[in-house]
Each structure stands twice: as C-alpha cells, then as structure tokens.
Design a protein around this motif. Sequence first.
Motif, PDB file in Angstrom:
ATOM      1  N   ALA A 230       5.738  -9.203 -11.404  1.00 50.93           N
ATOM      2  CA  ALA A 230       6.048  -7.776 -11.611  1.00 50.93           C
ATOM      3  C   ALA A 230       4.796  -7.020 -12.038  1.00 50.93           C
ATOM      4  O   ALA A 230       4.473  -5.967 -11.492  1.00 50.93           O
ATOM      5  N   VAL A 231       4.065  -7.578 -13.004  1.00 55.40           N
ATOM      6  CA  VAL A 231       2.869  -6.876 -13.511  1.00 55.40           C
ATOM      7  C   VAL A 231       1.831  -6.733 -12.391  1.00 55.40           C
ATOM      8  O   VAL A 231       1.267  -5.657 -12.182  1.00 55.40           O
ATOM      9  N   LYS A 232       1.628  -7.809 -11.662  1.00 59.62           N
ATOM     10  CA  LYS A 232       0.614  -7.785 -10.597  1.00 59.62           C
ATOM     11  C   LYS A 232       1.016  -6.791  -9.481  1.00 59.62           C
ATOM     12  O   LYS A 232       0.223  -5.941  -9.063  1.00 59.62           O
ATOM     13  N   CYS A 233       2.245  -6.901  -9.029  1.00 59.27           N
ATOM     14  CA  CYS A 233       2.675  -6.089  -7.875  1.00 59.27           C
ATOM     15  C   CYS A 233       2.820  -4.619  -8.236  1.00 59.27           C
ATOM     16  O   CYS A 233       2.507  -3.743  -7.413  1.00 59.27           O
ATOM     17  N   MET A 234       3.286  -4.319  -9.442  1.00 58.33           N
ATOM     18  CA  MET A 234       3.425  -2.906  -9.812  1.00 58.33           C
ATOM     19  C   MET A 234       2.054  -2.260  -9.950  1.00 58.33           C
ATOM     20  O   MET A 234       1.852  -1.097  -9.587  1.00 58.33           O
ATOM     21  N   GLY A 235       1.076  -3.023 -10.465  1.00 61.88           N
ATOM     22  CA  GLY A 235      -0.294  -2.506 -10.533  1.00 61.88           C
ATOM     23  C   GLY A 235      -0.825  -2.207  -9.138  1.00 61.88           C
ATOM     24  O   GLY A 235      -1.344  -1.128  -8.864  1.00 61.88           O
ATOM     25  N   GLU A 236      -0.660  -3.188  -8.248  1.00 59.66           N
ATOM     26  CA  GLU A 236      -1.126  -3.026  -6.859  1.00 59.66           C
ATOM     27  C   GLU A 236      -0.475  -1.798  -6.203  1.00 59.66           C
ATOM     28  O   GLU A 236      -1.159  -0.959  -5.598  1.00 59.66           O
ATOM     29  N   ALA A 237       0.844  -1.671  -6.343  1.00 54.99           N
ATOM     30  CA  ALA A 237       1.559  -0.580  -5.664  1.00 54.99           C
ATOM     31  C   ALA A 237       1.070   0.780  -6.153  1.00 54.99           C
ATOM     32  O   ALA A 237       0.810   1.688  -5.354  1.00 54.99           O
ATOM     33  N   ALA A 238       0.934   0.920  -7.477  1.00 51.66           N
ATOM     34  CA  ALA A 238       0.526   2.225  -8.024  1.00 51.66           C
ATOM     35  C   ALA A 238      -0.882   2.580  -7.567  1.00 51.66           C
ATOM     36  O   ALA A 238      -1.140   3.725  -7.150  1.00 51.66           O
ATOM     37  N   LEU A 239      -1.800   1.607  -7.604  1.00 52.51           N
ATOM     38  CA  LEU A 239      -3.188   1.895  -7.208  1.00 52.51           C
ATOM     39  C   LEU A 239      -3.276   2.254  -5.725  1.00 52.51           C
ATOM     40  O   LEU A 239      -3.963   3.201  -5.340  1.00 52.51           O
ATOM     41  N   GLU A 240      -2.553   1.526  -4.890  1.00 51.27           N
ATOM     42  CA  GLU A 240      -2.589   1.793  -3.447  1.00 51.27           C
ATOM     43  C   GLU A 240      -1.973   3.158  -3.132  1.00 51.27           C
ATOM     44  O   GLU A 240      -2.478   3.900  -2.293  1.00 51.27           O
ATOM     45  N   ALA A 241      -0.873   3.484  -3.807  1.00 50.76           N
ATOM     46  CA  ALA A 241      -0.227   4.780  -3.532  1.00 50.76           C
ATOM     47  C   ALA A 241      -1.122   5.929  -4.002  1.00 50.76           C
ATOM     48  O   ALA A 241      -1.230   6.956  -3.326  1.00 50.76           O
ATOM     49  N   LEU A 242      -1.783   5.755  -5.143  1.00 49.97           N
ATOM     50  CA  LEU A 242      -2.709   6.801  -5.622  1.00 49.97           C
ATOM     51  C   LEU A 242      -3.859   6.984  -4.633  1.00 49.97           C
ATOM     52  O   LEU A 242      -4.239   8.107  -4.300  1.00 49.97           O
ATOM     53  N   LYS A 243      -4.391   5.840  -4.168  1.00 50.97           N
ATOM     54  CA  LYS A 243      -5.497   5.909  -3.207  1.00 50.97           C
ATOM     55  C   LYS A 243      -5.044   6.670  -1.955  1.00 50.97           C
ATOM     56  O   LYS A 243      -5.757   7.552  -1.451  1.00 50.97           O
ATOM     57  N   SER A 244      -3.864   6.375  -1.503  1.00 52.59           N
ATOM     58  CA  SER A 244      -3.337   7.010  -0.301  1.00 52.59           C
ATOM     59  C   SER A 244      -3.128   8.522  -0.497  1.00 52.59           C
ATOM     60  O   SER A 244      -3.220   9.306   0.446  1.00 52.59           O
ATOM     61  N   ALA A 245      -2.858   8.922  -1.751  1.00 56.10           N
ATOM     62  CA  ALA A 245      -2.696  10.357  -2.046  1.00 56.10           C
ATOM     63  C   ALA A 245      -4.039  11.030  -2.304  1.00 56.10           C
ATOM     64  O   ALA A 245      -4.091  12.245  -2.517  1.00 56.10           O
ATOM     65  N   VAL A 312       1.610  15.315 -11.821  1.00 56.99           N
ATOM     66  CA  VAL A 312       1.592  14.174 -10.891  1.00 56.99           C
ATOM     67  C   VAL A 312       2.318  12.995 -11.546  1.00 56.99           C
ATOM     68  O   VAL A 312       1.948  12.560 -12.646  1.00 56.99           O
ATOM     69  N   LEU A 313       3.336  12.501 -10.861  1.00 53.42           N
ATOM     70  CA  LEU A 313       4.113  11.364 -11.363  1.00 53.42           C
ATOM     71  C   LEU A 313       3.861  10.158 -10.463  1.00 53.42           C
ATOM     72  O   LEU A 313       3.794  10.306  -9.246  1.00 53.42           O
ATOM     73  N   VAL A 327       5.668   5.404  -5.572  1.00 50.30           N
ATOM     74  CA  VAL A 327       5.702   6.727  -4.934  1.00 50.30           C
ATOM     75  C   VAL A 327       4.912   7.678  -5.824  1.00 50.30           C
ATOM     76  O   VAL A 327       5.149   7.724  -7.039  1.00 50.30           O
ATOM     77  N   VAL A 328       3.969   8.399  -5.231  1.00 47.65           N
ATOM     78  CA  VAL A 328       3.251   9.434  -5.987  1.00 47.65           C
ATOM     79  C   VAL A 328       3.919  10.761  -5.661  1.00 47.65           C
ATOM     80  O   VAL A 328       4.133  11.092  -4.483  1.00 47.65           O
ATOM     81  N   TYR A 329       4.262  11.490  -6.715  1.00 51.01           N
ATOM     82  CA  TYR A 329       5.092  12.686  -6.562  1.00 51.01           C
ATOM     83  C   TYR A 329       4.490  13.853  -7.337  1.00 51.01           C
ATOM     84  O   TYR A 329       4.134  13.686  -8.502  1.00 51.01           O
ATOM     85  N   ARG A 330       4.345  14.988  -6.682  1.00 52.70           N
ATOM     86  CA  ARG A 330       3.912  16.182  -7.425  1.00 52.70           C
ATOM     87  C   ARG A 330       5.144  17.019  -7.777  1.00 52.70           C
ATOM     88  O   ARG A 330       5.887  17.424  -6.896  1.00 52.70           O
TER      89      ARG A 330
END
Length: 331
Positions: A230-245, A312-313, A327-330
Amino acid sequence: MESQKKRKIKITGTGFYAPDKILTNFDLEKMVDTTDEWIFTRTGIRERRIASEDQATSDLAVEAGKRALKNAGLKVKDIDLIIVATSTPDTIFPSTACWVQKGLRADHIPAFDISVGCTGFLYGLILAEGMILSGINKRILLIGGEILTKVTNWKDRNTCVLFGDAAGAVVLEESDDDSGILSYYWRADGNLGNLLSQPGGGSRIPASVQSIAQDLHYLQMKGNEVFKHAVKCMGEAALEALKSAGLKREDVDYLIPHQANIRIIEATGRRLKIPREKVYSNIHKYGNTSVATIPICLDELHKADKLKKGDVLVLDAFGAGFTWAAVVYRW
Ligand code: ACO
C-alpha cells in the motif's frame, strides 16, 4: 492511460451516510484479545460505525446518494447513470447499483457496479470521466458503499478491529471552468490477489457447509504484506498522477489518502514529502470503510468550507486486487 487535458469533469455535489451504531475500541476489548491502546497506536482508529442487521450496502448508498444530489441542488431525474463501487454487494446479482436505482426511484437509467476493492471510488471517477467526455452521459451519481463488518470474522483480532460501514457519493458533470480532474494514474496486479480476499462464496469456492466451516466467507488478509504494498503503490500513483498533471508536490493543498491505517496514511505523506497538516485523515472516527473513505473525506472538507476554489487535491488509494490509483483534482 494517464491524461493531462483541457476538457474536464468536476464534482458538483458531495454526501455521505454512516450508520448510527458506534463500536469503540473498548467494546472490541470485550470481544477479542486486544486493547484500545494497541488498536489506536497500530491503526489510528478509535471507533467505527456498524450497519444494523436489516441494512444492506444499497441502503447506505441510497442515503449518501440523496445527500450528494441535495448538495448539488439536483433531483433524481437530473442524473443519467448510477455507478456503485463496492466489494460487499447486497447480492451477487442483481448489482447493488440496481438496488440503489430502485431505492432512488431513478427509473430507468442505467446502473452498474464496479468491484475493485478500496480503489473503487477512484476507478469510478476515471470511468465517469470517460463516460461524460465521450458524450455518453451528462450527469453521473458515483457512490462508494460498503458493509465490510458483515464479511468480518469477529473472532479474528487481526482484521476485526480495522473495518467500518459507510457510503459516500458525488455528482459528476462536465466542468465549465478550471476545476475538475486534471490527471490520473491507475494500475492493478492480480498476482497479489490472495493477500487480501474473501475467498468463499464465488465460483472458485462456492458457498457450502465446508466453506463456511473453514471461515472462507470472511475477509482474509496478510496485514503486513498489504501494508508494504500500500505504501509503495500509493506513493507511486500520487507521483505519477502529479507528473501527468505537470504539477509538483509543493502545489498540493490536500493529500486525501484512502483511510486504511494511519501509519499507511502518514508513510504515504512522508514518501511524497507533503507536510502532515496537508494530509487529511478521519480514520479515528470511521475506521477503514473501503470505497467510502475518500468521498467521506471530500464531503467533510467541503461541508467544513476547508476547500478553496483552485485548491489542488491528490486522491490516492490502494485495495484488494491489488489495485491502486491516484487522481489529481483542482477544486
Ligand atoms: N490486538 C492486539 N494484538 C494484535 C491485534 C489486535 N487487534 N492484531 C494483531 N495483533 C498482534 C499479532 O498477533 C502479532 O502478535 P505476535 O507478534 O505475537 O504474532 C502482533 O500484534 C503484530 O502483528 P502485525 O500483523 O505484525 O502488526 P502490524 O503492526 O503489521 O499491524 C495491521 C497489523 C494493523 C493489520 C497492519 O498490518 C495493517 O494495517 N495492514 C494493512 C491493512 C490494510 O491496509 N488493509 C486494507 C488495505 S485495502 C483495503 O482497505 C481493503
């Protein structure tokens, strides 16, 4: 798969419902060999809500859905699709979404479930974006609802202290301004499915006297393993989504993680280097309500006027499957 785009969908209403009955850690001390101190320090949970015997997941979901519609200033007739994310459906079939459609008297709009574990609400947002931006739907009611306490083994102290019941809902439509979903990232790994599952009652192990005698109808989890992933994957997901935004961690006003364990929540915040005051948590009140945790956090923040236009959420989750997404959300 990921996207940074101009047309967006946004949340126009939020709501949640949690049953009245509260089960505290002190109540659990009387049921299994545990203590309030152990549960609070290892999980961050003080109490959780428990559905009554006659409540099914759709009952919670209908109430949450009504509240989200009211918050949006809309009526049932204004929505054209119901998506319910759940791992504890009323019945294997019909889907819980159909029971919700009946409960809301939303004749005869389409309705279906998604079953993605605790990541279901975020998968639902991504799915809703596709449905709305492709022109298939205009206004979607997305609900995450769960009654995990009915698939919990109340003799297993490793799991019974963790979960609670609730439903959270949002209304989604195309955005007419800058707010809405900016980007997302979603993944799954079925190789790790056995680390968190309800093994019995499906077509692999149909319900039988033996399956029940072996407790296979209950949720089973290798807590330590789930924690690490959970810790590893949630970190990965947030960083990748931020990068994509095209955003950096300093741009984040709120990290809203799935509420599974305060140590997972805080470790994810540390991994992302997001200050603790920007990491939202309400796990002490509700425990892990699976798909309902993120929409409940959104509704609490929204109703408390803590979300400012332009904030930004980062919504970030991990669940059975395994599945994980951000998901990155404004706002
Ligand atoms: N009370 C007292 N002792 C307990 C309890 C309890 N309720 N539960 C376990 N213990 C004991 C264990 O038996 C073990 O004792 P032992 O060393 O004598 O064998 C000891 O405490 C340590 O157990 P661990 O499992 O190592 O404890 P840990 O610190 O990992 O915490 C926990 C367990 C809370 C389950 C943690 O691993 C966790 O949160 N994992 C992730 C769970 C999760 O996020 N699941 C859902 C994700 S997806 C979704 O939301 C569906």
